[in-house]
Design a protein around this motif. Structure first.
Motif, PDB file in Angstrom:
ATOM      1  N   ASP A  40     -51.088-148.869   2.780  1.00 38.69           N
ATOM      2  CA  ASP A  40     -50.147-149.980   2.578  1.00 38.69           C
ATOM      3  C   ASP A  40     -48.748-149.720   3.135  1.00 38.69           C
ATOM      4  OD1 ASP A  40     -49.000-148.264   0.622  1.00 38.69           O
ATOM      5  OD2 ASP A  40     -50.208-149.163  -0.958  1.00 38.69           O
ATOM      6  N   THR A  41     -48.585-148.636   3.895  1.00 37.95           N
ATOM      7  CA  THR A  41     -47.265-148.274   4.419  1.00 37.95           C
ATOM      8  C   THR A  41     -47.391-147.741   5.839  1.00 37.95           C
ATOM      9  OG1 THR A  41     -46.662-147.612   2.162  1.00 37.95           O
ATOM     10  CG2 THR A  41     -45.170-146.939   3.917  1.00 37.95           C
ATOM     11  N   PHE A  42     -46.460-148.136   6.703  1.00 41.59           N
ATOM     12  CA  PHE A  42     -46.471-147.660   8.081  1.00 41.59           C
ATOM     13  C   PHE A  42     -45.062-147.738   8.674  1.00 41.59           C
ATOM     14  CE2 PHE A  42     -47.513-152.145   7.996  1.00 41.59           C
ATOM     15  CZ  PHE A  42     -46.717-152.697   8.992  1.00 41.59           C
ATOM     16  N   TRP A  43     -44.904-147.131   9.831  1.00 39.62           N
ATOM     17  CA  TRP A  43     -43.625-147.149  10.547  1.00 39.62           C
ATOM     18  C   TRP A  43     -43.699-148.102  11.725  1.00 39.62           C
ATOM     19  CZ3 TRP A  43     -39.110-144.472   9.507  1.00 39.62           C
ATOM     20  CH2 TRP A  43     -39.180-143.497   8.501  1.00 39.62           C
ATOM     21  N   ILE A  44     -42.580-148.772  12.014  1.00 34.97           N
ATOM     22  CA  ILE A  44     -42.469-149.597  13.215  1.00 34.97           C
ATOM     23  C   ILE A  44     -41.285-149.108  14.032  1.00 34.97           C
ATOM     24  CG2 ILE A  44     -43.574-151.673  12.298  1.00 34.97           C
ATOM     25  CD1 ILE A  44     -40.691-152.806  11.865  1.00 34.97           C
ATOM     26  N   ASP A  45     -41.392-149.278  15.318  1.00 39.43           N
ATOM     27  CA  ASP A  45     -40.298-148.988  16.249  1.00 39.43           C
ATOM     28  C   ASP A  45     -39.702-147.593  16.037  1.00 39.43           C
ATOM     29  OD1 ASP A  45     -40.715-151.621  17.100  1.00 39.43           O
ATOM     30  OD2 ASP A  45     -39.184-152.396  15.737  1.00 39.43           O
ATOM     31  N   ASP A  46     -40.486-146.666  15.521  1.00 38.06           N
ATOM     32  CA  ASP A  46     -40.084-145.271  15.272  1.00 38.06           C
ATOM     33  C   ASP A  46     -38.939-145.074  14.295  1.00 38.06           C
ATOM     34  OD1 ASP A  46     -41.956-143.836  16.745  1.00 38.06           O
ATOM     35  OD2 ASP A  46     -40.833-144.079  18.606  1.00 38.06           O
ATOM     36  N   ARG A  51     -43.416-151.348   3.894  1.00 35.18           N
ATOM     37  CA  ARG A  51     -44.349-151.352   2.756  1.00 35.18           C
ATOM     38  C   ARG A  51     -44.846-152.785   2.607  1.00 35.18           C
ATOM     39  NH1 ARG A  51     -47.356-151.838  -1.151  1.00 35.18           N
ATOM     40  NH2 ARG A  51     -47.534-150.389  -2.892  1.00 35.18           N
ATOM     41  N   LEU A  52     -46.161-152.966   2.612  1.00 33.00           N
ATOM     42  CA  LEU A  52     -46.744-154.295   2.495  1.00 33.00           C
ATOM     43  C   LEU A  52     -46.491-154.876   1.110  1.00 33.00           C
ATOM     44  CD1 LEU A  52     -50.135-153.523   4.221  1.00 33.00           C
ATOM     45  CD2 LEU A  52     -48.236-154.813   5.192  1.00 33.00           C
ATOM     46  N   ILE A  53     -46.016-156.104   1.056  1.00 31.29           N
ATOM     47  CA  ILE A  53     -45.749-156.784  -0.214  1.00 31.29           C
ATOM     48  C   ILE A  53     -47.068-157.254  -0.830  1.00 31.29           C
ATOM     49  CG2 ILE A  53     -44.682-158.799  -1.319  1.00 31.29           C
ATOM     50  CD1 ILE A  53     -42.589-158.818   0.902  1.00 31.29           C
ATOM     51  N   GLY A  54     -47.169-157.076  -2.143  1.00 30.93           N
ATOM     52  CA  GLY A  54     -48.277-157.674  -2.891  1.00 30.93           C
ATOM     53  C   GLY A  54     -49.570-156.904  -2.911  1.00 30.93           C
ATOM     54  N   VAL A  55     -49.603-155.742  -2.243  1.00 29.72           N
ATOM     55  CA  VAL A  55     -50.828-154.955  -2.201  1.00 29.72           C
ATOM     56  C   VAL A  55     -50.556-153.508  -2.579  1.00 29.72           C
ATOM     57  CG1 VAL A  55     -51.777-156.419  -0.379  1.00 29.72           C
ATOM     58  CG2 VAL A  55     -50.696-154.288   0.226  1.00 29.72           C
ATOM     59  N   ASP A  56     -51.572-152.847  -3.091  1.00 32.60           N
ATOM     60  CA  ASP A  56     -51.489-151.424  -3.381  1.00 32.60           C
ATOM     61  C   ASP A  56     -52.808-150.794  -2.991  1.00 32.60           C
ATOM     62  OD1 ASP A  56     -50.398-149.000  -4.330  1.00 32.60           O
ATOM     63  OD2 ASP A  56     -51.350-149.281  -6.276  1.00 32.60           O
ATOM     64  N   LEU A 115     -52.226-159.548   7.475  1.00 36.75           N
ATOM     65  CA  LEU A 115     -52.702-158.215   7.134  1.00 36.75           C
ATOM     66  C   LEU A 115     -52.755-157.964   5.630  1.00 36.75           C
ATOM     67  CD1 LEU A 115     -53.690-155.515   8.234  1.00 36.75           C
ATOM     68  CD2 LEU A 115     -51.299-154.790   8.354  1.00 36.75           C
ATOM     69  N   ASN A 116     -51.737-158.345   4.900  1.00 29.69           N
ATOM     70  CA  ASN A 116     -51.722-158.119   3.446  1.00 29.69           C
ATOM     71  C   ASN A 116     -52.967-158.734   2.808  1.00 29.69           C
ATOM     72  OD1 ASN A 116     -49.044-158.470   4.691  1.00 29.69           O
ATOM     73  ND2 ASN A 116     -48.225-157.851   2.711  1.00 29.69           N
ATOM     74  N   ALA A 117     -53.256-159.970   3.164  1.00 29.97           N
ATOM     75  CA  ALA A 117     -54.412-160.680   2.614  1.00 29.97           C
ATOM     76  C   ALA A 117     -55.723-160.041   3.072  1.00 29.97           C
ATOM     77  CB  ALA A 117     -54.367-162.151   3.020  1.00 29.97           C
ATOM     78  N   GLU A 118     -55.775-159.613   4.316  1.00 30.69           N
ATOM     79  CA  GLU A 118     -56.995-159.018   4.869  1.00 30.69           C
ATOM     80  C   GLU A 118     -57.372-157.734   4.124  1.00 30.69           C
ATOM     81  OE1 GLU A 118     -59.965-159.481   7.990  1.00 30.69           O
ATOM     82  OE2 GLU A 118     -58.553-160.801   7.009  1.00 30.69           O
ATOM     83  N   LEU A 119     -56.379-156.909   3.789  1.00 30.89           N
ATOM     84  CA  LEU A 119     -56.646-155.674   3.051  1.00 30.89           C
ATOM     85  C   LEU A 119     -57.271-155.959   1.690  1.00 30.89           C
ATOM     86  CD1 LEU A 119     -53.414-153.678   3.894  1.00 30.89           C
ATOM     87  CD2 LEU A 119     -55.746-152.986   4.452  1.00 30.89           C
ATOM     88  N   GLY A 123     -61.295-155.397   0.414  1.00 31.62           N
ATOM     89  CA  GLY A 123     -61.416-154.379  -0.624  1.00 31.62           C
ATOM     90  C   GLY A 123     -60.742-153.052  -0.320  1.00 31.62           C
ATOM     91  N   TYR A 124     -59.802-153.032   0.618  1.00 25.84           N
ATOM     92  CA  TYR A 124     -59.078-151.797   0.918  1.00 25.84           C
ATOM     93  C   TYR A 124     -57.822-151.641   0.066  1.00 25.84           C
ATOM     94  CZ  TYR A 124     -62.148-151.048   4.850  1.00 25.84           C
ATOM     95  OH  TYR A 124     -63.263-150.807   5.621  1.00 25.84           O
ATOM     96  N   ALA A 125     -57.445-152.682  -0.636  1.00 27.36           N
ATOM     97  CA  ALA A 125     -56.264-152.640  -1.503  1.00 27.36           C
ATOM     98  C   ALA A 125     -56.470-153.613  -2.649  1.00 27.36           C
ATOM     99  CB  ALA A 125     -55.011-153.015  -0.708  1.00 27.36           C
ATOM    100  N   MET A 126     -55.677-153.427  -3.691  1.00 26.07           N
ATOM    101  CA  MET A 126     -55.711-154.348  -4.820  1.00 26.07           C
ATOM    102  C   MET A 126     -54.365-155.052  -4.930  1.00 26.07           C
ATOM    103  SD  MET A 126     -55.824-151.467  -7.763  1.00 26.07           S
ATOM    104  CE  MET A 126     -56.503-150.175  -6.746  1.00 26.07           C
ATOM    105  N   VAL A 127     -54.332-156.103  -5.686  1.00 20.60           N
ATOM    106  CA  VAL A 127     -53.107-156.882  -5.851  1.00 20.60           C
ATOM    107  C   VAL A 127     -52.086-156.061  -6.642  1.00 20.60           C
ATOM    108  CG1 VAL A 127     -52.100-158.959  -6.863  1.00 20.60           C
ATOM    109  CG2 VAL A 127     -54.357-159.065  -5.780  1.00 20.60           C
ATOM    110  N   TYR A 128     -50.865-156.079  -6.149  1.00 20.97           N
ATOM    111  CA  TYR A 128     -49.764-155.386  -6.816  1.00 20.97           C
ATOM    112  C   TYR A 128     -48.499-156.213  -6.587  1.00 20.97           C
ATOM    113  CZ  TYR A 128     -46.379-151.690  -7.895  1.00 20.97           C
ATOM    114  OH  TYR A 128     -45.359-150.955  -8.427  1.00 20.97           O
TER     115      TYR A 128
END
Length: 161
Positions: A40-46, A51-56, A115-119, A123-128
């Motif tokens: 649920d977390t990644f880097w952009i533009d170095d 952090r993706l909203i609404g997912v854990d 992406l948030n919804a797709e995860l 089933g790769y993440a749950m609602v948070y």
């Protein structure tokens, strides 16, 4: 009299139209994903951690406070496969950053995939949800219910793996 009535009706409509929420130029910008941290977390533009909203997603590695979670490595690998070499669009809710200074965002791929919804759907993440960032909470809960009912991802049976 008729022109006053027309003006009386037209002014509020123009005001409402001008208040319509529009996507900012910043939200239209595409960012290169440079590193995936976990599901649920990644880097952009170095230089910006997102952090993706609404997912854990479950933890994919042991840290000082948390242990690797069931399906954590799979969630990270899925996100890596989805984001490696891709550019993404960030959209924001009420709060722009969290207490760790990560950018909080809803993320869209160039093809329009939310992406948030797709995860959650796969089933790769749950609602948070953390108020006030709850714009898609109901949609996410529906997707999670569907994933659980269909035993997708982390909702699958552990002994079947």
């Amino acid at each position: 009299m008729r022109s006053k009535l027309l003006l009386f009706l037209l002014v509020p409509l123009l005001f409402i139209a001008s208040c319509e929420v529009k996507e900012s130029d910043e939200e239209k910008e595409l960012h290169e994903v440079t590193k995936v941290i976990d599901g649920d977390t990644f880097w952009i533009d170095d230089n910006e951690k997102v952090r993706l909203i609404g997912v854990d997603a479950p933890e994919s590695r042991n840290t000082g406070h948390k242990k690797i979670g069931y399906y954590g490595k799979e969630a990270k690998e899925f996100l890596k496969s989805y984001l490696t070499g891709k550019r993404v669009q960030l959209k924001y809710d009420v709060t722009r950053t969290d207490k760790y200074q990560r950018t909080l965002a809803y993320v869209y791929l160039e093809d329009g995939t939310f992406l948030n919804a797709e995860l959650i759907k796969l089933g790769y993440a749950m609602v948070y949800t953390v108020p006030p960032n709850v714009k898609y909470a109901d949609q996410f809960l529906d997707l999670q219910r569907e994933a659980r009912e269909n035993s997708r991802g982390l909702w699958g049976k552990e002994d079947n793996k």
